[in-house]
Design a protein around this motif. Structure first.
Motif, mmCIF file in Angstrom:
data_model
loop_
_atom_site.group_PDB
_atom_site.id
_atom_site.type_symbol
_atom_site.label_atom_id
_atom_site.label_comp_id
_atom_site.label_asym_id
_atom_site.label_seq_id
_atom_site.Cartn_x
_atom_site.Cartn_y
_atom_site.Cartn_z
ATOM 1 N N VAL A 257 0.811 -1.232 0.000
ATOM 2 C CA VAL A 257 0.000 0.000 0.000
ATOM 3 C C VAL A 257 0.837 1.272 0.000
ATOM 4 O O VAL A 257 0.376 2.336 -0.341
ATOM 5 N N ARG A 258 2.113 1.196 0.392
ATOM 6 C CA ARG A 258 3.011 2.354 0.449
ATOM 7 C C ARG A 258 2.599 3.301 1.583
ATOM 8 O O ARG A 258 1.442 3.364 1.973
ATOM 9 N N GLY A 259 3.585 4.007 2.121
ATOM 10 C CA GLY A 259 3.346 4.802 3.322
ATOM 11 C C GLY A 259 3.010 6.260 3.103
ATOM 12 O O GLY A 259 2.986 7.025 4.053
ATOM 13 N N THR A 282 13.347 -3.302 1.548
ATOM 14 C CA THR A 282 12.901 -2.425 0.467
ATOM 15 C C THR A 282 14.025 -1.498 0.034
ATOM 16 O O THR A 282 14.564 -0.741 0.847
ATOM 17 N N LEU A 283 14.363 -1.572 -1.233
ATOM 18 C CA LEU A 283 15.425 -0.716 -1.759
ATOM 19 C C LEU A 283 14.871 0.578 -2.318
ATOM 20 O O LEU A 283 15.521 1.612 -2.281
ATOM 21 N N SER A 284 13.657 0.497 -2.883
ATOM 22 C CA SER A 284 13.070 1.712 -3.447
ATOM 23 C C SER A 284 11.569 1.544 -3.573
ATOM 24 O O SER A 284 11.056 0.424 -3.544
ATOM 25 N N ILE A 304 3.770 10.293 -11.949
ATOM 26 C CA ILE A 304 4.285 9.039 -11.372
ATOM 27 C C ILE A 304 5.780 9.175 -11.156
ATOM 28 O O ILE A 304 6.462 9.907 -11.882
ATOM 29 N N GLY A 305 6.297 8.488 -10.135
ATOM 30 C CA GLY A 305 7.739 8.549 -9.892
ATOM 31 C C GLY A 305 8.162 7.486 -8.914
ATOM 32 O O GLY A 305 7.363 6.643 -8.490
ATOM 33 N N PHE A 306 9.422 7.524 -8.573
ATOM 34 C CA PHE A 306 9.948 6.599 -7.561
ATOM 35 C C PHE A 306 11.178 7.224 -6.933
ATOM 36 O O PHE A 306 11.729 8.206 -7.447
HETATM 37 P P1 HAM Z 1 9.506 6.230 0.322
HETATM 38 O O1 HAM Z 1 9.062 4.827 0.169
HETATM 39 O O2 HAM Z 1 9.129 6.936 1.558
HETATM 40 O O3 HAM Z 1 8.960 6.990 -0.943
HETATM 41 O O4 HAM Z 1 11.073 6.292 0.176
HETATM 42 C C1 HAM Z 1 11.704 5.828 -0.983
HETATM 43 C C2 HAM Z 1 13.008 5.167 -0.637
HETATM 44 O O5 HAM Z 1 13.814 6.037 0.153
HETATM 45 C C3 HAM Z 1 12.894 3.915 0.213
HETATM 46 O O6 HAM Z 1 12.571 2.800 -0.561
HETATM 47 C C4 HAM Z 1 14.293 3.827 0.760
HETATM 48 O O7 HAM Z 1 15.207 3.343 -0.214
HETATM 49 C C5 HAM Z 1 14.633 5.272 0.999
HETATM 50 N N1 HAM Z 1 14.417 5.640 2.409
HETATM 51 C C6 HAM Z 1 13.303 6.082 3.004
HETATM 52 N N2 HAM Z 1 13.516 6.334 4.306
HETATM 53 C C7 HAM Z 1 14.818 6.033 4.536
HETATM 54 C C8 HAM Z 1 15.661 6.084 5.693
HETATM 55 N N3 HAM Z 1 15.206 6.521 6.864
HETATM 56 N N4 HAM Z 1 16.957 5.690 5.565
HETATM 57 C C9 HAM Z 1 17.430 5.258 4.380
HETATM 58 N N5 HAM Z 1 16.680 5.195 3.263
HETATM 59 C C10 HAM Z 1 15.392 5.582 3.340
HETATM 60 C C11 HAM Z 1 9.196 8.301 -1.212
HETATM 61 O O8 HAM Z 1 9.972 8.994 -0.615
HETATM 62 C C12 HAM Z 1 8.455 8.804 -2.426
HETATM 63 N N6 HAM Z 1 8.712 10.248 -2.553
HETATM 64 C C13 HAM Z 1 8.869 8.046 -3.662
HETATM 65 C C14 HAM Z 1 8.172 8.528 -4.880
HETATM 66 C C15 HAM Z 1 8.650 9.337 -5.818
HETATM 67 N N7 HAM Z 1 6.912 8.265 -5.200
HETATM 68 C C16 HAM Z 1 6.605 8.879 -6.314
HETATM 69 N N8 HAM Z 1 7.648 9.564 -6.701
#
Ligand code: HAM
Length: 424
Positions: A257-259, A282-284, A304-306
């Motif tokens: 579901v994603r956070g 989880t890597l991304s 859309i993005g990641f």
């Molecule tokens: P997110 O799942 O919160 O998504 O974070 C994406 C990635 O950032 C995670 O899979 C992980 O690799 C890294 N990450 C998150 N928190 C930490 C942490 N505390 N320490 C190390 N790595 C971490 C987003 O941030 C969305 N903005 C992604 C996105 C882009 N969705 C659409 N566009």
């Protein structure tokens, strides 16, 4: 007390910083190939951006933001992620008005979350992320996923798994939301206080709860995939077809579901399957966020993005014992003996560097033997020796450190000769 780095942060020292640079360069290169352009936004933003953008029921906004008031009484927050800022910039600079659409952007920089530090989880971490704003074509969803997978594979990761899901459009999500409320409400007292709050506002987030993940109602909760309307279902099918066309293997996980609150339709995560990789696999993660641009004051625009963190990417490389092809050697090291020779060395060193070669010399007035040792330590490919004899003859003795061969070259031609060899 000695001052150390704050908890959850780290210094990246020489020896490691080369790995970071290599990965960062790979990220820039892959974005060039996929035609994504770099955007740089401020490290801090108005707190309201993340409250509205990321969502006020998320862990990030509720518990993890570094928020402060500046001297002008503004409420600011160190960015916890890059999507909200990118969309804010897209709206602020009216990028939707540009002829080239969709707007394909990428970013690379530090993010901040007040989380409990552990392996793979930092309070300051570096995200590389991309955002494609302005297209509703399912092939863009597949492109975003492909870029992420390509980067991991190019860097040498083999044990990675792509997990995808669809969260559907608003209609599908509302139907699912009702079903979730019906499912959890009768026994919500057995859940944590966060879940109780989530029930009315965003019951989907209950499925992501770390505390209650083993509750029996979790495993038989209504699946979003059974509530997708025709359009959402067709969209998801098309995304999968595009992935198949690129031969990108995936697993559908209806519990993903994603956070973050802004997602709809495609959601995905890439995990490490490597043995010995820490608890956080989880890597991304990423997904579609149609509606976010409007929410932040722009016209109706899909997106859309990641994003991935370099920290977790490096942890995965370590778990798979991947050695990146990093150049650590030095092209030249000058060994100079005598006052006169030192001056000639200074000039020659300057010219070598200007000619594009990496070069260094001794600065500690060491004896010749110790200077050679320094050359070894820097993995110099060749040593340029200047002593009194060489000064007299206007030459340099060039020693190839691998073969041990020595060659006398005139001071005037030495740089060109080395450049010729290096250019081979
Ligand atoms: P997110 O799942 O919160 O998504 O974070 C994406 C990635 O950032 C995670 O899979 C992980 O690799 C890294 N990450 C998150 N928190 C930490 C942490 N505390 N320490 C190390 N790595 C971490 C987003 O941030 C969305 N903005 C992604 C996105 C882009 N969705 C659409 N566009």
């Amino acid at each position: 007390m000695k001052i150390q780095v704050p908890r959850g942060t780290q210094d990246i020292l020489p020896g490691d910083s080369e790995i970071w640079q290599y990965i960062e360069q790979s990220a820039h290169n892959i974005c060039e190939r996929y035609n994504y352009k770099e955007i740089r936004t401020p490290i801090f933003e108005h707190t309201e951006l993340f409250e509205r953008g990321v969502g006020d029921t998320t862990d990030i906004v509720q518990k993890e933001m570094y928020t402060f008031t500046d001297r002008g009484d503004r409420n600011l927050t160190l960015r916890p992620e890059g999507t909200a800022s990118t969309v804010r910039a897209f709206v602020q600079h009216k990028l939707f008005g540009n002829a080239a659409q969709p707007t394909k952007l990428y970013y690379l920089g530090p993010m901040f979350r007040y989380e409990r530090p552990q392996a793979g989880r930092f309070r300051q971490f570096v995200q590389f992320g991309i955002e494609a704003i302005g297209s509703n074509d399912p092939s863009v969803d597949a492109e975003v996923i492909a870029l992420a997978m390509d980067l991991y594979r190019e860097l040498g990761l083999k044990n990675i798994k792509l997990v995808i899901n669809s969260l559907g459009d608003a209609e599908s999500r509302n139907a699912h939301k009702e079903a979730l409320i019906k499912h959890f409400q009768p026994r919500i007292d057995e859940f944590c206080s966060d879940c109780k709050q989530r029930l009315e506002k965003n019951p989907l987030r209950i499925l992501d709860c770390k505390k209650d993940r083993n509750h029996e109602l979790m495993s038989n909760a209504p699946s979003i995939l059974n509530y997708l309307n025709e359009q959402s279902s067709a969209y998801f099918t098309e995304v999968k077809q595009h992935l198949t066309a690129m031969e990108i293997p995936y697993v559908v996980d209806e519990t993903l579901v994603r956070g973050l609150d802004y997602y709809n339709h495609t959601a995905f995560e890439i995990m490490s399957d490597a043995e010995g990789f820490g608890a956080i696999t989880t890597l991304s993660g990423g997904g579609r966020y149609n509606g976010l641009v409007e929410q932040l004051g722009g016209p109706e625009t899909p997106g859309i993005g990641f994003a991935l963190s370099i920290e977790r990417l490096i942890a995965a490389l370590e778990a798979e014992k991947v050695e990146l092809p990093i150049k650590t050697e030095l092209d030249c090291f000058i060994v100079a003996m005598g006052e006169e020779a030192k001056k000639v060395a200074t000039k020659l060193l300057y010219q070598l560097r200007k000619a594009g070669l990496s070069a260094d010399k001794d600065y500690l007035d060491r004896k010749a033997k110790a200077q050679f040792k320094a050359a070894d330590r820097f993995q110099a490919k060749r040593v340029l020796i200047i002593g009194e004899d060489e000064i007299q003859k206007n030459v340099v003795l060039v020693k190839d450190m691998e073969s041990g061969e020595q060659q006398e070259l005139s001071l005037d031609s030495v740089i060109n000769e080395i450049k010729e060899v290096e250019g081979e």
